[in-house]
Design a protein around this motif. Structure first.
Motif, PDB file in Angstrom:
ATOM      1  N   THR A 206      58.492  31.859  42.295  1.00  0.00           N
ATOM      2  CA  THR A 206      57.569  31.526  41.209  1.00  0.00           C
ATOM      3  C   THR A 206      56.177  32.065  41.489  1.00  0.00           C
ATOM      4  O   THR A 206      55.705  32.058  42.624  1.00  0.00           O
ATOM      5  N   ASP A 207      55.525  32.515  40.448  1.00  0.00           N
ATOM      6  CA  ASP A 207      54.094  32.817  40.461  1.00  0.00           C
ATOM      7  C   ASP A 207      53.447  31.696  39.658  1.00  0.00           C
ATOM      8  O   ASP A 207      53.501  31.681  38.429  1.00  0.00           O
ATOM      9  N   LEU A 208      52.862  30.736  40.368  1.00  0.00           N
ATOM     10  CA  LEU A 208      52.345  29.517  39.740  1.00  0.00           C
ATOM     11  C   LEU A 208      50.854  29.633  39.482  1.00  0.00           C
ATOM     12  O   LEU A 208      50.072  29.939  40.382  1.00  0.00           O
ATOM     13  N   SER A 209      50.465  29.379  38.242  1.00  0.00           N
ATOM     14  CA  SER A 209      49.066  29.373  37.824  1.00  0.00           C
ATOM     15  C   SER A 209      48.662  27.943  37.477  1.00  0.00           C
ATOM     16  O   SER A 209      49.342  27.268  36.714  1.00  0.00           O
ATOM     17  N   LEU A 210      47.540  27.503  38.040  1.00  0.00           N
ATOM     18  CA  LEU A 210      47.024  26.166  37.751  1.00  0.00           C
ATOM     19  C   LEU A 210      45.581  26.271  37.280  1.00  0.00           C
ATOM     20  O   LEU A 210      44.762  26.933  37.923  1.00  0.00           O
ATOM     21  N   VAL A 211      45.269  25.629  36.168  1.00  0.00           N
ATOM     22  CA  VAL A 211      43.872  25.416  35.762  1.00  0.00           C
ATOM     23  C   VAL A 211      43.682  23.906  35.757  1.00  0.00           C
ATOM     24  O   VAL A 211      44.016  23.227  34.785  1.00  0.00           O
ATOM     25  N   PRO A 212      43.154  23.346  36.846  1.00  0.00           N
ATOM     26  CA  PRO A 212      43.147  21.885  37.001  1.00  0.00           C
ATOM     27  C   PRO A 212      42.179  21.143  36.094  1.00  0.00           C
ATOM     28  O   PRO A 212      42.337  19.943  35.902  1.00  0.00           O
ATOM     29  N   MET A 213      41.150  21.831  35.573  1.00  0.00           N
ATOM     30  CA  MET A 213      40.179  21.125  34.733  1.00  0.00           C
ATOM     31  C   MET A 213      39.690  22.082  33.643  1.00  0.00           C
ATOM     32  O   MET A 213      38.772  22.868  33.856  1.00  0.00           O
ATOM     33  N   VAL A 214      40.306  21.986  32.469  1.00  0.00           N
ATOM     34  CA  VAL A 214      39.962  22.869  31.357  1.00  0.00           C
ATOM     35  C   VAL A 214      38.607  22.497  30.760  1.00  0.00           C
ATOM     36  O   VAL A 214      37.877  23.359  30.281  1.00  0.00           O
ATOM     37  N   ASN A 215      38.251  21.222  30.820  1.00  0.00           N
ATOM     38  CA  ASN A 215      37.076  20.694  30.120  1.00  0.00           C
ATOM     39  C   ASN A 215      36.126  19.995  31.094  1.00  0.00           C
ATOM     40  O   ASN A 215      35.930  18.778  31.024  1.00  0.00           O
ATOM     41  N   PRO A 216      35.526  20.731  32.038  1.00  0.00           N
ATOM     42  CA  PRO A 216      34.698  20.071  33.060  1.00  0.00           C
ATOM     43  C   PRO A 216      33.457  19.394  32.502  1.00  0.00           C
ATOM     44  O   PRO A 216      33.050  18.339  33.011  1.00  0.00           O
TER      45      PRO A 216
END
Length: 395
Positions: free
Chosen positions: A201-211
Motif C-alpha cells: 500500500t501507498d498510504l496517504s494521510l491528511v490528519p487535520m483538514v481544517n486546522p
C-alpha cells in the motif's frame, strides 16, 4: 536514530544488529546507495532513539548491553571513539534505545500544535515516512500529508474536515503511531501482519483538514479575528458547535457533486458555524487542497473520518464500483458500524471522489452522541475503528 557508517559495515548488518527489517532501513535512507556506502556516511535507523548514559562505578559495556538486551557492537557503533576497556566514571555515552511505546497521546484536546509536535516526533523516529505540506489554510496553517509505504494500491485517509470533530485526528494519529511501532518491532495489530500492508500500500494521510476550525473550537478565536468570528457565530463566544472553516464555510459541502442542490436546500445563506456550502464549489483553500490531491494522486480508495453515529456511507448516486460493497461488508464486520449505501446528501468529499474516479469512497461516522464527542469515548472508538483502518489497507 543517526549512526555513522564504519568500514566494512552494510545496511544488512545494521538490520541484523538492530533487528529492524532491511526494507525499512532502505526506505529511511532513500539517498543512500546500499552498493556504494561511504565511511562516515550518516545512516538513519528507524524505530530507535539514542539515549545518554552516564558511566557509574562497576559499569562495563557487557553489563550495560545485557541490562538493555542489546549488543555491545550497537553501543560501539554510536560511540566510535570510545575505548571499551577504559570507561571513566561520569563519562557520558550514547545507548541505542528501541522505541516500543507511543509518542502520540491522542486522548486529549488535539489541536494543530499537538499535531505538528507529534508528526515531527514520528518522522524523526520512523524516517521511512514522509511529510509534505500540500497547501495552507485560510490563516496560513500547513495542511500536511503523511505518506507511508511503497505499494501499488493508493489509499487516502483524512480527519477533521469538521472543526468540532477534532477527536478524529487523535484517533488517526494514534493508529499511525501503532502501525509504525508494529512495523519496526515485528508485531501484529489485531492479529494482522502489518509488513505486507506496508509493502502493498501507498498510504496517504491528511490528519487535520481544517486546522483553523479545530483551533477555534479548542482554543477560541485569535484576537484579530474575534469580532468577525463571534458575529458569524450569532453573537456567541461558545464555539463547541462550530463545524465550518474559519470563514464560516462547511468544507464537506464544498465539492462539485450536485453542489447546487445543497446550496439551494441548506438553510444558511451566508457564512455560519455549520452547513453553509459557500458561494461556489471549491471556494475555500482547504477544499481546493483536498480536491487537488485527489486529482494528482488518483487514489484507489478514500476514507473520510467524521463523527458521529457508528455508521458509514459508501455509495453515491449509483456511481460506486461493485467492489465497494465487499469492502463495506468487511468494514462493518470489523467495526460493528452500520453500513449505509445511500443517503440524501451531496457535495461531500466522498461523494465527489466516487463521482470523479468511480472508486470506493467511505465517510465513517465515529462514535455516537453529540459533537464534539467526549474524550471518555476515545478508547472505545479507537478499538472499534482499528480493524477498519487495517481493512482499508488489506481489502
Amino acid at each position: 536514530m543517526e549512526i555513522k557508517l564504519r568500514p566494512g559495515d552494510t545496511l544488512w548488518y545494521y538490520s541484523q544488529l538492530f533487528m529492524v527489517p532491511l526494507n525499512l532501513i532502505l526506505d529511511s535512507n532513500p539517498s543512500v546507495n546500499p552498493n556504494k556506502l561511504a565511511v562516515s556516511e550518516t545512516i538513519q535507523i528507524p524505530g530507535f532513539e539514542s539515549q545518554v548514559h552516564q558511566i557509574k562505578q562497576g559499569d562495563t559495556l557487557w553489563k550495560i548491553a545485557g541490562a538493555r538486551n542489546i549488543s555491545i557492537d550497537s553501543i560501539l557503533l554510536l560511540n566510535q571513539q570510545l575505548n571499551p576497556n577504559q570507561l571513566k566514571i561520569g563519562e557520558e555515552i550514547l545507548i541505542p534505545n528501541r522505541i516500543v511505546g507511543r509518542f502520540v497521546q491522542g486522548k486529549k484536546k488535539y489541536d494543530y500544535t499537538s499535531l505538528q509536535s507529534d508528526m515531527n516526533r514520528l518522522i524523526k523516529a520512523f524516517p521511512f515516512i514522509k511529510k509534505e505540506t500540500i497547501g495552507k489554510s485560510v490563516l496560513g496553517k500547513n495542511l500536511d500529508e503523511i505518506r507511508i509505504g511503497k505499494g501499488k494500491k493508493k489509499v487516502h485517509i483524512n480527519a477533521s474536515f469538521h472543526a468540532n470533530e477534532w477527536i478524529t485526528t487523535g484517533i488517526l494519529m494514534t493508529f499511525l503511531n501503532d502501525f509504525l511501532l508494529s512495523l519496526t518491532n515485528g508485531t501484529t495489530m489485531r492479529n494482522v501482519r502489518t509488513m505486507p500492508l506496508y509493502q502493498g500500500t501507498d498510504l496517504s494521510l491528511v490528519p487535520m483538514v481544517n486546522p483553523d476550525g479545530v483551533d477555534l473550537v479548542l482554543n477560541g478565536p485569535l484576537e484579530k479575528e474575534k469580532e468577525k468570528i463571534i458575529s458569524i457565530n450569532e453573537g456567541s463566544s461558545d464555539f463547541t458547535g462550530w463545524k465550518a472553516n474559519i470563514r464560516g464555510v462547511d468544507l464537506n459541502n464544498q465539492f462539485p457533486a450536485n453542489w447546487e442542490i445543497e446550496k439551494e436546500r441548506k438553510e444558511p445563506k451566508a457564512p455560519a458555524p455549520r452547513d453553509y456550502p459557500g458561494d461556489s464549489p471549491l471556494s475555500e483553500p482547504e477544499s481546493q487542497v483536498m480536491a487537488n490531491i485527489v486529482e494528482k494522486e488518483k487514489f484507489d480508495r478514500l476514507v473520510a473520518l467524521h463523527t458521529q453515529g457508528k455508521e458509514f456511507y459508501w455509495g453515491y448516486e449509483g456511481m460506486e464500483p461493485e467492489e465497494s460493497r465487499a469492502i463495506a461488508e468487511e468494514f462493518s464486520r470489523v467495526s460493528g458500524y452500520k453500513a449505509i449505501q445511500n443517503v440524501d446528501s451531496h457535495a461531500g468529499y466522498k461523494d465527489w471522489f466516487i463521482q470523479e474516479l468511480r472508486k470506493p469512497g467511505f465517510t465513517i461516522e465515529l462514535g455516537k452522541g453529540i459533537n464534539p464527542l467526549p474524550l471518555s469515548q476515545f478508547n472505545e472508538i479507537y478499538q472499534e475503528t482499528t480493524g477498519l483502518f487495517l481493512a482499508s489497507l488489506y481489502m
